[in-house]
Design a protein around this motif. Structure first.
Motif, mmCIF file in Angstrom:
data_model
loop_
_atom_site.group_PDB
_atom_site.id
_atom_site.type_symbol
_atom_site.label_atom_id
_atom_site.label_comp_id
_atom_site.label_asym_id
_atom_site.label_seq_id
_atom_site.Cartn_x
_atom_site.Cartn_y
_atom_site.Cartn_z
ATOM 1 N N PHE A 286 -29.435 -29.094 14.261
ATOM 2 C CA PHE A 286 -30.236 -30.275 13.928
ATOM 3 C C PHE A 286 -29.359 -31.385 13.347
ATOM 4 O O PHE A 286 -29.579 -32.569 13.604
ATOM 5 N N GLU A 287 -28.362 -30.986 12.561
ATOM 6 C CA GLU A 287 -27.479 -31.962 11.924
ATOM 7 C C GLU A 287 -26.580 -32.675 12.936
ATOM 8 O O GLU A 287 -26.073 -33.768 12.666
ATOM 9 N N LYS A 292 -22.898 -34.982 18.035
ATOM 10 C CA LYS A 292 -22.197 -34.075 18.943
ATOM 11 C C LYS A 292 -23.123 -33.386 19.941
ATOM 12 O O LYS A 292 -22.648 -32.776 20.906
ATOM 13 N N LEU A 293 -24.427 -33.452 19.701
ATOM 14 C CA LEU A 293 -25.400 -32.840 20.605
ATOM 15 C C LEU A 293 -26.417 -33.882 21.062
ATOM 16 O O LEU A 293 -26.809 -34.757 20.287
ATOM 17 N N ALA A 294 -26.854 -33.745 22.325
ATOM 18 C CA ALA A 294 -27.821 -34.700 22.886
ATOM 19 C C ALA A 294 -29.260 -34.232 22.734
ATOM 20 O O ALA A 294 -30.188 -34.939 23.125
ATOM 21 N N GLY A 295 -29.458 -33.037 22.172
ATOM 22 C CA GLY A 295 -30.816 -32.536 21.996
ATOM 23 C C GLY A 295 -30.814 -31.247 21.199
ATOM 24 O O GLY A 295 -29.762 -30.637 20.961
#
Length: 341
Positions: A286-287, A292-295
């Motif tokens: 979630f952070e 760094k993450l798209a979802g």
């Protein structure tokens, strides 16, 4: 678009106009049906078949596949298709399951649940989602490249119709909104709501309306390889707090007030479940969404477990089992090895 049902005298026009792929396995269906109606024939194999000509049959045309399928009429079709449920599901229980109407709001998680329900019986369903299938969904969604760009409610309906052309479905391909939420829940009234939407304010609003109208709610959440099942028996407990009290008042207030930033929205989404109940890798992810993450990550193994969990809890409620409100867990991460025999 629904499948189109023809009798044998009406199929020639569709064959001439569309030149469809034809699937005709009616002899095998009749053979199976005779065994289901008279299981003692199993001890007399091979037995003499009565022949398909003695049965009323239909042809089902699937426009999205340009395929024409020969199959039994509804009563015999239903008898044969659900015959292998017995006696894990008794005939009496099967009838109870098929009397209910289930609404599934959100077909990303809801799709495997809808398919499990459709496989187990002829259950009336309302399907709602405004999203379309994307390539990133194909790490967990039972679909393929030819389905990209197709609305998830429509795609789910097609998958169900290919299991059961007689299925009673209502499709809300614009999803749930303030304008149609009452129609979805109440016209006609649902017996069970499966809530799997991403929209946080609507997650609150649909629960409040379900509680007001005493409709039980099931929500299944993936937590890494594990599954969390929330059951709200508003039909039995009309004063039950939302999410059986697991959803804190400050989170509800924050959702209704509206998040100010993307980061605040992610925190509310995480806190909707309660941080202490989530898998550590999911909490950390979630952070990272937006940097760094798209979802928010989801995986196939928990997706299919969620579908099975939805079907199980719906069936228990339909059969009148004493499923209580609260939070349940199904943990692959804590699988127990059997002791030696």
């Amino acid at each position: 678009m629904n499948p189109i049902i023809f009798d044998k005298n009406s199929i020639y026009n569709i064959i001439k106009k569309k030149n469809p792929h034809i699937v005709d396995e009616i002899k095998e269906q009749v053979k199976e049906l005779e065994l289901v109606k008279n299981p003692k024939l199993l001890t007399k194999m091979p037995f003499v078949e009565q022949g398909a000509s003695l049965y009323d049959t239909i042809w089902v045309y699937y426009p999205w596949r340009n395929t024409l399928v020969h199959c039994l009429k509804e009563k015999d079709f239903k008898l044969l298709r659900t015959s292998r449920n017995q006696n894990l599901v008794t005939k009496k229980e099967q009838k109870k399951i098929e009397r209910i109407r289930v609404g599934i709001a959100g077909l990303n998680v809801g799709n495997p649940g809808a398919l499990c329900l459709a496989l187990e019986g002829d259950i009336k369903m309302k399907l709602a989602d405004n999203d379309v299938l994307s390539l990133s969904n194909l790490n967990r969604f039972r679909a393929g490249l030819p389905d990209l760009g197709l609305n998830k409610a429509v795609l789910t309906a097609r998958q169900i119709y290919e299991i059961n052309p007689f299925a009673g479905l209502e499709i809300f391909e614009k999803g749930i909104s303030d304008e149609n939420i009452e129609k979805f829940l109440l016209k006609p009234k649902l017996d069970v709501l499966i809530e799997e939407m991403d929209n946080l304010p609507l997650k609150i609003k649909i629960r409040e309306l379900a509680r007001k109208n005493r409709i039980p709610v099931i929500m299944v959440t993936g937590s890494g390889p594990d599954v969390i099942i929330d059951v709200e028996r508003f039909d039995k407990e009309p004063s039950l707090p939302l999410m059986s009290g697991y959803l804190k008042k400050e989170v509800i207030s924050g959702i209704k007030r509206g998040p100010g930033t993307f980061s605040e929205k992610m925190k509310l989404a995480r806190n909707f479940m309660g941080i202490k109940y989530l898998h550590p890798r999911l909490i950390a992810s979630f952070e990272l969404v937006g940097s760094k993450l798209a979802g928010i990550p989801q995986i196939a193994e928990s997706s299919f477990l969620r579908g099975a969990s939805i079907a199980y809890f719906v069936r228990q409620i339909a059969q009148g089992e004493k499923i209580k409100s609260g939070r349940y867990y199904l943990k692959l991460s804590d699988v127990q090895r059997s002791k030696k025999p």
